[in-house]
Design an enzyme around this catalytic site. Sequence first.
Site, mmCIF file in Angstrom:
data_model
loop_
_atom_site.group_PDB
_atom_site.id
_atom_site.type_symbol
_atom_site.label_atom_id
_atom_site.label_comp_id
_atom_site.label_asym_id
_atom_site.label_seq_id
_atom_site.Cartn_x
_atom_site.Cartn_y
_atom_site.Cartn_z
ATOM 1 N N CYS A 87 0.991 -1.126 0.156
ATOM 2 C CA CYS A 87 0.165 -0.098 -0.002
ATOM 3 C C CYS A 87 0.912 1.230 -0.046
ATOM 4 C CB CYS A 87 -0.853 -0.137 1.423
ATOM 5 S SG CYS A 87 -1.914 1.310 1.386
ATOM 6 N N CYS A 122 0.797 4.904 7.060
ATOM 7 C CA CYS A 122 0.088 4.452 8.130
ATOM 8 C C CYS A 122 1.140 4.037 9.095
ATOM 9 C CB CYS A 122 -1.139 3.664 8.059
ATOM 10 S SG CYS A 122 -2.198 4.483 6.933
ATOM 11 N N CYS A 164 0.877 0.133 10.339
ATOM 12 C CA CYS A 164 0.317 -0.792 9.258
ATOM 13 C C CYS A 164 1.435 -1.760 8.755
ATOM 14 C CB CYS A 164 -0.486 -0.379 8.396
ATOM 15 S SG CYS A 164 -1.379 -1.336 7.167
ATOM 16 N N CYS A 172 -16.209 -9.010 6.500
ATOM 17 C CA CYS A 172 -15.480 -7.814 6.136
ATOM 18 C C CYS A 172 -14.410 -8.183 5.176
ATOM 19 C CB CYS A 172 -15.045 -7.329 7.654
ATOM 20 S SG CYS A 172 -16.337 -7.002 8.891
ATOM 21 N N CYS A 221 -19.172 -5.919 4.662
ATOM 22 C CA CYS A 221 -18.432 -4.534 4.901
ATOM 23 C C CYS A 221 -17.228 -4.749 4.021
ATOM 24 C CB CYS A 221 -18.153 -4.483 6.521
ATOM 25 S SG CYS A 221 -17.318 -3.046 6.966
ATOM 26 N N CYS A 254 -18.894 2.357 9.037
ATOM 27 C CA CYS A 254 -18.198 1.541 10.149
ATOM 28 C C CYS A 254 -16.830 2.138 10.229
ATOM 29 C CB CYS A 254 -17.728 0.050 9.775
ATOM 30 S SG CYS A 254 -16.372 -0.732 10.791
ATOM 31 N N ARG A 303 -17.086 -2.598 18.363
ATOM 32 C CA ARG A 303 -16.305 -3.964 18.017
ATOM 33 C C ARG A 303 -15.094 -3.681 18.741
ATOM 34 N NH1 ARG A 303 -16.826 -3.566 13.065
ATOM 35 N NH2 ARG A 303 -18.859 -4.458 13.336
#
Length: 331
Positions: free
Chosen positions: A56, A60, A63, A100, A131, A191, A267
Amino acid sequence: MERLNVRTDWTREEIADLFDLPFMELVFRAAEVHRAHHAAGEVQLCTLLSIKTGGCPEDCGYCSQSAHADSGVQAEKLMDADAVVAAAAEAKAAGSQRFCMGAAWRELRDRDLPKVCDMVSRVSAMGLETCMTLGMLTDEQARALSDAGLDYYNHNIDTSPEHYDKVITTRTFAERLDTLEQVRKAGMAVCCGGIVGMGESREDRVGFLHALATLPRHPESVPVNALVPVKGTVLGDMWGEERPIDDIEFVRTVAVARIAMPASMVRLSAGRESMSEATQALCFLSGANSIFTGDKLLTTPNAGDGKDAALFAKLGLKPLQGDEPARVAAE
Ligand code: SAM
Ligand code: DTB
Ligand code: SF4
């Protein structure tokens, strides 16, 4: 008490005051709010699948899938829809109610849209709540996903507006809010949550929940992740195995989320693997009513169905038996 009163006009001071309550009082109030809005002994089981892993372009700091990290996670291609449907069938057979699908993208490309829409419509046809989390969306893409039957779109603000730049520099907090608006406009449920234990202050946790609880409409689903420190990521290397937040402060965060957003699903997401059963029990008591099951999250290990079944038996919890997935009217 805020019974049956869903407010979006919380002040930062009110949220801070909730955090400051004596712990027992906070947990008691959160449990009361939880019981007024939800079946307290029922917890939703969700399964997570990484449909496109690694590589990616975003940075972040937590991550494992960022190309800026040196985590050992290899970049892979978008999965075939058949393989995704097979994984969803396994999840359903294991008792999951929600499926998800996550992709390590900055944004969805139009050329991948037909394939992800195919995944959505086929998983949705199996009776699972769906999701997806695919990064930023245009309004046309959001509409297409909604038309394909996507129930929820996950896009996290991750932390307070003030702490955000210390974690991510390639996408702004405001861009995150724009994406959430596209999701709402297309009529999907939202979400949205974030991560605690990234070295943020109490004030940041207040700012994080304040930002969520003052959105024009509360996210129907609020994932509260505890940082999973991954070697080779900025935050994993900064904190090592130890999360810079203690269990009681984590439970406080869950409890305040429950009180501030009474009707939402809260969650208990990443980080359960390193959490004691007692801490998880306190989270459920304080209003967490959804978890990720299975032995893997996206790239990191999770508690696993066997452990969860044993925990549910010990605590007398039951998997939530959902009716129709939550769809919201387009605004
Ligand atoms: N690429 C998409 C995006 O970020 O919008 C979707 C996938 S991303 C992995 C979804 C969320 O997982 C992140 O926003 C973050 O809150 C959470 N997450 C990722 N890595 C994590 C970690 N190591 N510990 C805890 N939560 C994590
Ligand atoms: C969310 O807030 N947490 C999930 C889901 N949304 C996509 C992801 C957790 C990822 C944990 C780290 C990993 O397994 O790579
Ligand atoms: Fe990319 Fe999402 Fe990971 Fe950020 S959290 S690096 S956007 S996969």
